[in-house]
Scaffold this active site. Structure first.
Site, mmCIF file in Angstrom:
data_model
loop_
_atom_site.group_PDB
_atom_site.id
_atom_site.type_symbol
_atom_site.label_atom_id
_atom_site.label_comp_id
_atom_site.label_asym_id
_atom_site.label_seq_id
_atom_site.Cartn_x
_atom_site.Cartn_y
_atom_site.Cartn_z
ATOM 1 N N SER A 167 0.825 -1.200 0.000
ATOM 2 C CA SER A 167 0.000 0.000 0.000
ATOM 3 C C SER A 167 0.862 1.253 0.000
ATOM 4 O O SER A 167 0.607 2.206 -0.752
ATOM 5 C CB SER A 167 -0.934 -0.016 1.205
ATOM 6 O OG SER A 167 -1.756 1.129 1.221
ATOM 7 N N HIS A 213 -2.638 6.987 3.886
ATOM 8 C CA HIS A 213 -2.822 5.539 3.876
ATOM 9 C C HIS A 213 -4.122 5.153 4.578
ATOM 10 O O HIS A 213 -4.849 4.259 4.123
ATOM 11 C CB HIS A 213 -1.635 4.872 4.565
ATOM 12 C CG HIS A 213 -1.775 3.401 4.757
ATOM 13 N ND1 HIS A 213 -2.151 2.854 5.968
ATOM 14 C CD2 HIS A 213 -1.590 2.366 3.911
ATOM 15 C CE1 HIS A 213 -2.191 1.535 5.845
ATOM 16 N NE2 HIS A 213 -1.851 1.208 4.622
ATOM 17 N N ARG A 247 0.939 8.367 6.540
ATOM 18 C CA ARG A 247 0.063 7.467 7.292
ATOM 19 C C ARG A 247 -1.378 7.960 7.272
ATOM 20 O O ARG A 247 -2.307 7.147 7.232
ATOM 21 C CB ARG A 247 0.561 7.271 8.729
ATOM 22 C CG ARG A 247 -0.134 6.110 9.427
ATOM 23 C CD ARG A 247 0.755 5.426 10.423
ATOM 24 N NE ARG A 247 1.863 4.723 9.815
ATOM 25 C CZ ARG A 247 1.796 3.496 9.319
ATOM 26 N NH1 ARG A 247 0.652 2.829 9.326
ATOM 27 N NH2 ARG A 247 2.863 2.927 8.812
#
Length: 202
Positions: free
Chosen positions: A12, A38, A35
């Site tokens: 990812s 994500h 993050r």
């Protein structure tokens, strides 16, 4: 013990970096941006998030030194798997001009005092209440979501001068707020050690 990264997460992040060049960001800013993106699969956060690397460096040091982490709702707590958190929402009650979320912030502040990291991903009123207190936080991750008060409360956070991670738009939420805190948790301390307990799964 180092955090074990699942192959799905590795792939990812590889795809994220193939679609967005995050290399110009300084290290901790890059960690938070990646993050958060994500967690939401939303590349727009790269230009929507607002933070200062120097604030993140100091907050990272406080976090790795054991500073308390306070969250506004259990959904944020559920996303932070490597550190115990304080959430007083179950103890809070609403009153005239006071939401449960705001009362929970008052209770948590009385419990932890100055120097905590505050992670607010749901209620704009929680962020507003925190700004009204003399909390002296190590960092405020202020990413509440919604059409009423969210963008305004985050703008007030930026205007306050407190060390903060926020975003300009109305979007946000528990998952992205937890992700921003996790970015600091997962980033090694200067001595190379991770923070918090090892994570069993994604």
């Amino acid at each position: 013990m180092n955090r074990v990264v699942h192959p799905i997460e590795e792939e990812s992040f590889r795809r994220l970096r193939a679609r967005l060049d995050t290399s110009p960001f300084p290290p901790l800013t890059r960690a938070v941006v990646e993050r958060v993106i994500h967690s939401a699969a939303d590349l727009e956060y790269a230009s929507d998030l607002v933070m200062d690397e120097a604030d993140l460096v100091r907050a990272h040091a406080a976090l790795h030194a054991g500073a308390p982490v306070v969250v506004d709702v259990e959904m944020v707590a559920a996303g932070i798997t490597r550190r115990e958190t304080v959430c007083r929402l179950r103890d809070a009650v609403a009153g005239p001009g006071l939401t449960r979320s705001a009362h929970a912030v008052r209770l948590a502040h009385a419990q932890v005092g100055p120097g905590a990291l505050w992670v607010i991903g749901c209620a704009p009123t929680a962020l507003e209440e925190l700004l009204a207190l003399d909390a002296s936080p190590a960092l405020v991750i202020g990413l509440p979501v919604g059409f009423v008060g969210a963008a305004e409360s985050k703008a007030a956070l930026r205007e306050s001068g407190l060390p903060a991670v926020s975003n300009v738009s109305e979007k946000g939420g528990s998952a992205v707020a937890a992700a921003a805190l996790n970015a600091l948790l997962y980033h090694p301390a200067p001595d190379g050690t991770p923070s918090g307990k090892p994570e069993e799964t994604l």
